[in-house]
Design a protein around this motif. Structure first.
Motif, PDB file in Angstrom:
ATOM      1  N   HIS A 192      28.069 -26.982  25.641  1.00  0.00           N
ATOM      2  CA  HIS A 192      26.948 -26.460  26.415  1.00  0.00           C
ATOM      3  C   HIS A 192      27.369 -25.562  27.567  1.00  0.00           C
ATOM      4  CE1 HIS A 192      25.466 -29.931  24.203  1.00  0.00           C
ATOM      5  NE2 HIS A 192      24.223 -29.559  24.453  1.00  0.00           N
ATOM      6  N   LEU A 193      28.511 -25.839  28.187  1.00  0.00           N
ATOM      7  CA  LEU A 193      28.950 -25.084  29.353  1.00  0.00           C
ATOM      8  C   LEU A 193      29.391 -23.665  28.999  1.00  0.00           C
ATOM      9  CD1 LEU A 193      29.200 -25.812  32.392  1.00  0.00           C
ATOM     10  CD2 LEU A 193      31.635 -26.232  31.996  1.00  0.00           C
ATOM     11  N   ALA A 194      29.603 -23.395  27.716  1.00  0.00           N
ATOM     12  CA  ALA A 194      30.077 -22.073  27.275  1.00  0.00           C
ATOM     13  C   ALA A 194      28.952 -21.055  27.148  1.00  0.00           C
ATOM     14  CB  ALA A 194      30.794 -22.212  25.924  1.00  0.00           C
ATOM     15  N   ALA A 195      27.702 -21.498  27.250  1.00  0.00           N
ATOM     16  CA  ALA A 195      26.562 -20.625  26.941  1.00  0.00           C
ATOM     17  C   ALA A 195      26.087 -19.818  28.143  1.00  0.00           C
ATOM     18  CB  ALA A 195      25.405 -21.457  26.391  1.00  0.00           C
ATOM     19  N   GLY A 196      25.873 -18.513  27.904  1.00  0.00           N
ATOM     20  CA  GLY A 196      25.204 -17.664  28.877  1.00  0.00           C
ATOM     21  C   GLY A 196      23.718 -17.578  28.562  1.00  0.00           C
ATOM     22  N   VAL A 197      22.951 -17.003  29.468  1.00  0.00           N
ATOM     23  CA  VAL A 197      21.499 -16.884  29.290  1.00  0.00           C
ATOM     24  C   VAL A 197      21.214 -15.868  28.186  1.00  0.00           C
ATOM     25  CG1 VAL A 197      19.305 -16.390  30.430  1.00  0.00           C
ATOM     26  CG2 VAL A 197      21.221 -17.339  31.756  1.00  0.00           C
ATOM     27  N   PRO A 198      20.512 -16.267  27.112  1.00  0.00           N
ATOM     28  CA  PRO A 198      20.312 -15.381  25.951  1.00  0.00           C
ATOM     29  C   PRO A 198      19.482 -14.133  26.267  1.00  0.00           C
ATOM     30  CG  PRO A 198      19.807 -17.676  25.401  1.00  0.00           C
ATOM     31  CD  PRO A 198      19.936 -17.607  26.885  1.00  0.00           C
ATOM     32  N   GLY A 199      19.806 -13.014  25.572  1.00  0.00           N
ATOM     33  CA  GLY A 199      19.093 -11.775  25.817  1.00  0.00           C
ATOM     34  C   GLY A 199      18.410 -11.167  24.609  1.00  0.00           C
ATOM     35  N   SER A 200      18.653 -11.718  23.409  1.00  0.00           N
ATOM     36  CA  SER A 200      18.189 -11.051  22.191  1.00  0.00           C
ATOM     37  C   SER A 200      16.672 -10.882  22.119  1.00  0.00           C
ATOM     38  CB  SER A 200      18.677 -11.822  20.950  1.00  0.00           C
ATOM     39  OG  SER A 200      20.071 -11.680  20.808  1.00  0.00           O
ATOM     40  N   VAL A 201      15.936 -11.915  22.445  1.00  0.00           N
ATOM     41  CA  VAL A 201      14.476 -11.841  22.294  1.00  0.00           C
ATOM     42  C   VAL A 201      13.895 -10.816  23.266  1.00  0.00           C
ATOM     43  CG1 VAL A 201      12.309 -13.116  22.469  1.00  0.00           C
ATOM     44  CG2 VAL A 201      14.301 -14.188  21.384  1.00  0.00           C
ATOM     45  N   GLY A 217      15.418  -8.328  24.540  1.00  0.00           N
ATOM     46  CA  GLY A 217      15.863  -7.015  24.088  1.00  0.00           C
ATOM     47  C   GLY A 217      14.961  -6.445  23.014  1.00  0.00           C
ATOM     48  N   MET A 218      14.587  -7.273  22.043  1.00  0.00           N
ATOM     49  CA  MET A 218      13.717  -6.793  20.970  1.00  0.00           C
ATOM     50  C   MET A 218      12.318  -6.486  21.487  1.00  0.00           C
ATOM     51  SD  MET A 218      15.706  -6.508  18.449  1.00  0.00           S
ATOM     52  CE  MET A 218      16.857  -6.063  19.772  1.00  0.00           C
ATOM     53  N   VAL A 219      11.846  -7.283  22.435  1.00  0.00           N
ATOM     54  CA  VAL A 219      10.534  -7.012  23.031  1.00  0.00           C
ATOM     55  C   VAL A 219      10.536  -5.653  23.723  1.00  0.00           C
ATOM     56  CG1 VAL A 219       8.935  -7.723  24.864  1.00  0.00           C
ATOM     57  CG2 VAL A 219       9.875  -9.437  23.294  1.00  0.00           C
ATOM     58  N   LYS A 220      11.573  -5.392  24.510  1.00  0.00           N
ATOM     59  CA  LYS A 220      11.627  -4.122  25.252  1.00  0.00           C
ATOM     60  C   LYS A 220      11.814  -2.923  24.316  1.00  0.00           C
ATOM     61  CE  LYS A 220      12.872  -5.489  29.925  1.00  0.00           C
ATOM     62  NZ  LYS A 220      12.404  -6.864  29.854  1.00  0.00           N
ATOM     63  N   ALA A 221      12.610  -3.081  23.274  1.00  0.00           N
ATOM     64  CA  ALA A 221      12.790  -1.991  22.307  1.00  0.00           C
ATOM     65  C   ALA A 221      11.462  -1.658  21.629  1.00  0.00           C
ATOM     66  CB  ALA A 221      13.833  -2.382  21.268  1.00  0.00           C
ATOM     67  N   HIS A 222      10.723  -2.700  21.239  1.00  0.00           N
ATOM     68  CA  HIS A 222       9.441  -2.499  20.566  1.00  0.00           C
ATOM     69  C   HIS A 222       8.413  -1.868  21.499  1.00  0.00           C
ATOM     70  CE1 HIS A 222       5.428  -3.884  19.044  1.00  0.00           C
ATOM     71  NE2 HIS A 222       5.918  -3.349  17.944  1.00  0.00           N
ATOM     72  N   GLU A 223       8.378  -2.329  22.751  1.00  0.00           N
ATOM     73  CA  GLU A 223       7.417  -1.775  23.721  1.00  0.00           C
ATOM     74  C   GLU A 223       7.641  -0.272  23.928  1.00  0.00           C
ATOM     75  OE1 GLU A 223       6.670  -5.717  26.569  1.00  0.00           O
ATOM     76  OE2 GLU A 223       8.122  -4.175  27.165  1.00  0.00           O
ATOM     77  N   LYS A 224       8.893   0.156  23.933  1.00  0.00           N
ATOM     78  CA  LYS A 224       9.215   1.546  24.239  1.00  0.00           C
ATOM     79  C   LYS A 224       9.096   2.465  23.020  1.00  0.00           C
ATOM     80  CE  LYS A 224      12.732   4.242  26.762  1.00  0.00           C
ATOM     81  NZ  LYS A 224      11.960   4.508  27.987  1.00  0.00           N
ATOM     82  N   GLY A 228       5.273 -13.341  22.117  1.00  0.00           N
ATOM     83  CA  GLY A 228       6.255 -12.364  22.547  1.00  0.00           C
ATOM     84  C   GLY A 228       7.337 -12.973  23.410  1.00  0.00           C
ATOM     85  N   ARG A 229       7.646 -12.323  24.507  1.00  0.00           N
ATOM     86  CA  ARG A 229       8.703 -12.792  25.399  1.00  0.00           C
ATOM     87  C   ARG A 229       8.440 -14.209  25.898  1.00  0.00           C
ATOM     88  NH1 ARG A 229      10.608 -13.514  30.371  1.00  0.00           N
ATOM     89  NH2 ARG A 229      12.655 -12.609  30.869  1.00  0.00           N
TER      90      ARG A 229
END
Length: 564
Positions: free
Chosen positions: A130-139, A141-148, A223-224
């Motif tokens: 568990h300590l190896a995990a960073g805060v996820p960004g994929s979802v 990222g896809m929301v922002k790509a779709h919005e733009k 969504g997000r």
């Protein structure tokens, strides 16, 4: 046959012959070339999802969103909801954009969190659990790509992944073998869960993931907010509490993917559009291209001793720079302009000696005047000519090995991509320093190198690969294989690859390469070789001179090119 019919037959035959022979490329029907669009990804089911979106009138970004979510289902070693990545976009009209959805360090992260009492790095702590995990960004990222840039409805892009998770998809032979090998770590880090745990996986099995389907439904409907708050966020935070992880509700709420200024460079007549920091890949790629441009690589020949020597020496110097000068630009002033200046690369290559290998111990980072292996990549071009190059990852294969209970997805182990301690190597043997030290909410340095090339103002190539530290050199060599060594896209992807990353001081080569005479010549100049299995899994698209899209899907994996 009438005279007119004979004439028509001759003209048609001549046209086919010219198309087959010109420029070393083959006719459309024999080479997988398509006019209306193409998707090349790591898994056949994901490529099919992307192609279906294109056929329904979606653009390249719509297809990219759908493929990203599909890969989270069908390619969990690297496809993800719990990871992050980078997207490079070029519109048919030449507009370019880059999106950074790289993970961040949790707010409670600290500089020395992976050191023991004596100040020594504890590699396992940043790699697994568990300590190896960073805060996820994929979802996000896809929301922002779709919005733009998106065109179709969001729900229609997420639904194919839901269907794959709920109805199941056929496991490939390679996947089955890999999943069987991973049973021990899955059980070790998930003692209270049953995800991916089975007595034996077999190629052709139908794989159903119901909890993941429910998570995707929340993302489809909200969504997000369906991921970064509410039920899924609660499950992530509960998982952290259960295993001593650091990600909080506040971390999830605050995470934002960032649109960044694209990194633009040139190689001869080609414009190179690539990813800026926090990716190290774009800067390093441009440095490599600048370093070798003055040399007649085409005359030397593909993987000849001369071509390899020049490329190895360029790689050695560029990776030394990477270790010192690159980090998150929101926290550290990266000397980007200086690094990609062609005169700087020329200066760095000045002490290159044809007679003997440079010792890596003699190579330091350049100075300026003051002022997963398991990642996955996909390339997409749509009917209008819009293009997406997207690389995404959990870092190591299956990330931290930790599943979010009740949500059915894996968390990343991207914290290992920070410099845990200056001079201590990460899982890929890469060294780092102060620029990439751990700071709360900072993004960790990456080697991911999604890239798009233009020629004469027109789309030329979409390219990228997984491979940890080898990503940069694999993209570099694939580009040169087409431009300098006259290969078509598939041949450029298939070609044997090599890699040097400054430290350790060795040339890593794919088994069976280079040929024995070339290797003997280089060993005579004190180059040290180490063989390994596959280097990277490049997925790329080339726009041919006739306007067709020609895909290169890496045979090192289950990668699949589909077009129409």
């Amino acid at each position: 046959m009438s005279r007119n019919l004979k004439l028509i037959a001759v003209i048609l035959s001549l046209g086919i012959l010219l198309t087959a022979c010109a420029g070393g490329q083959v006719a459309q029907n024999n080479s997988g070339q398509y006019k209306n669009g193409m998707v090349v990804s790591a898994h056949p089911s994901a490529s099919k999802v992307g192609l279906d979106i294109l056929k329904k009138g979606g653009n390249a970004v719509d297809a990219a969103v759908a493929v990203q979510f599909a890969l989270a289902v069908v390619y969990p070693t690297a496809g993800n909801l719990g990871g992050g990545g980078f997207l490079v976009y070029r519109s048919a009209g030449g507009e370019v954009a880059t999106l950074d959805f790289r993970e961040k360090a949790p707010g409670k992260a600290s500089r020395n969190m992976y050191l023991d009492a004596a100040g020594n790095a504890i590699p396992e702590k940043s790699l697994f659990g568990h300590l190896a995990a960073g805060v996820p960004g994929s979802v996000d990222g896809m929301v922002k790509a779709h919005e733009k840039f998106g065109k179709l409805r969001w729900a229609d892009l997420v639904q194919p992944a839901i269907d794959l998770a709920r109805n199941g998809f056929p496991v490939t032979e390679k996947q089955a073998e890999e999943l069987n090998e991973m049973q021990e770590p899955f059980r070790k880090f998930n003692p209270d869960k049953t995800y991916f745990i089975k007595s034996k996986f077999t190629g052709g099995d139908t794989w159903v993931q119901e909890d993941l389907a429910k998570t995707l439904e929340l993302i489809r409907d909200k969504g997000r907010e369906g991921f970064y708050s509410g039920e899924v966020a609660d499950l992530i935070v509960a998982e952290m509490a259960a295993g001593g992880g650091l990600i909080s509700k506040e971390d999830l709420k605050n995470y934002q993917a960032q649109w960044r200024e694209p990194l633009i460079g040139k190689y001869k007549d080609y414009k190179v559009i690539t990813m800026p920091p926090v990716s190290s890949g774009g800067i390093a790629l441009l440095q490599l291209l600048n370093s070798v441009e003055p040399f007649p690589l085409k005359r030397y020949g593909h993987n000849s001793d001369s071509a390899m020597q020049v490329m190895i020496e360029a790689e050695r110097r560029v990776y030394a720079d990477r270790a010192t000068h690159l980090g998150d630009p929101d926290f550290y002033k990266v000397p980007q302009k200086q690094l990609i200046d062609p005169s700087y690369s020329k200066m760095r290559m000045n002490n290159f000696n044809w007679n003997k290998a440079t010792l890596s111990t003699d190579v330091k980072a350049g100075e300026f005047p003051k002022e997963s292996e398991e990642t996955t990549h996909f390339s997409i071009v749509d009917r209008e000519g819009n293009a997406v190059s997207l690389t995404t990852t959990l870092n190591g294969g299956y990330g931290s090995m930790v599943f979010v209970k009740g949500a059915g997805f894996l968390l990343n182990n991207e914290m290992d991509d920070f410099s845990v301690k200056p001079g201590a190597p990460n899982m890929y043997g890469l060294l780092g320093g102060e620029a990439n030290s751990i700071v709360p909410e900072k993004r960790m340095l990456s080697s991911m190198t999604p890239t798009i090339l233009e020629k004469n103002g027109d789309l030329f190539m979409v390219v990228g690969t997984p491979g940890g530290s080898t990503i940069i050199t694999s993209v570099f060599q694939t580009i040169l294989n087409v431009i300098e060594f006259d290969m078509n896209m598939q041949a450029a992807v298939n070609a044997k690859r090599f890699h040097h990353q400054w430290m350790p001081d060795e040339v890593v080569v794919e088994k069976g390469s280079p040929d024995s005479l070339t290797r003997l010549k280089l060993e005579g100049k004190a180059y040290k070789f180490r063989e390994r299995r596959a280097i990277g899994r490049v997925d790329a698209i080339l726009k041919t001179r006739w306007g067709y899209y020609e895909g290169g899907a890496d045979p090192r994996g289950d990668d699949t090119r589909l077009g129409w």
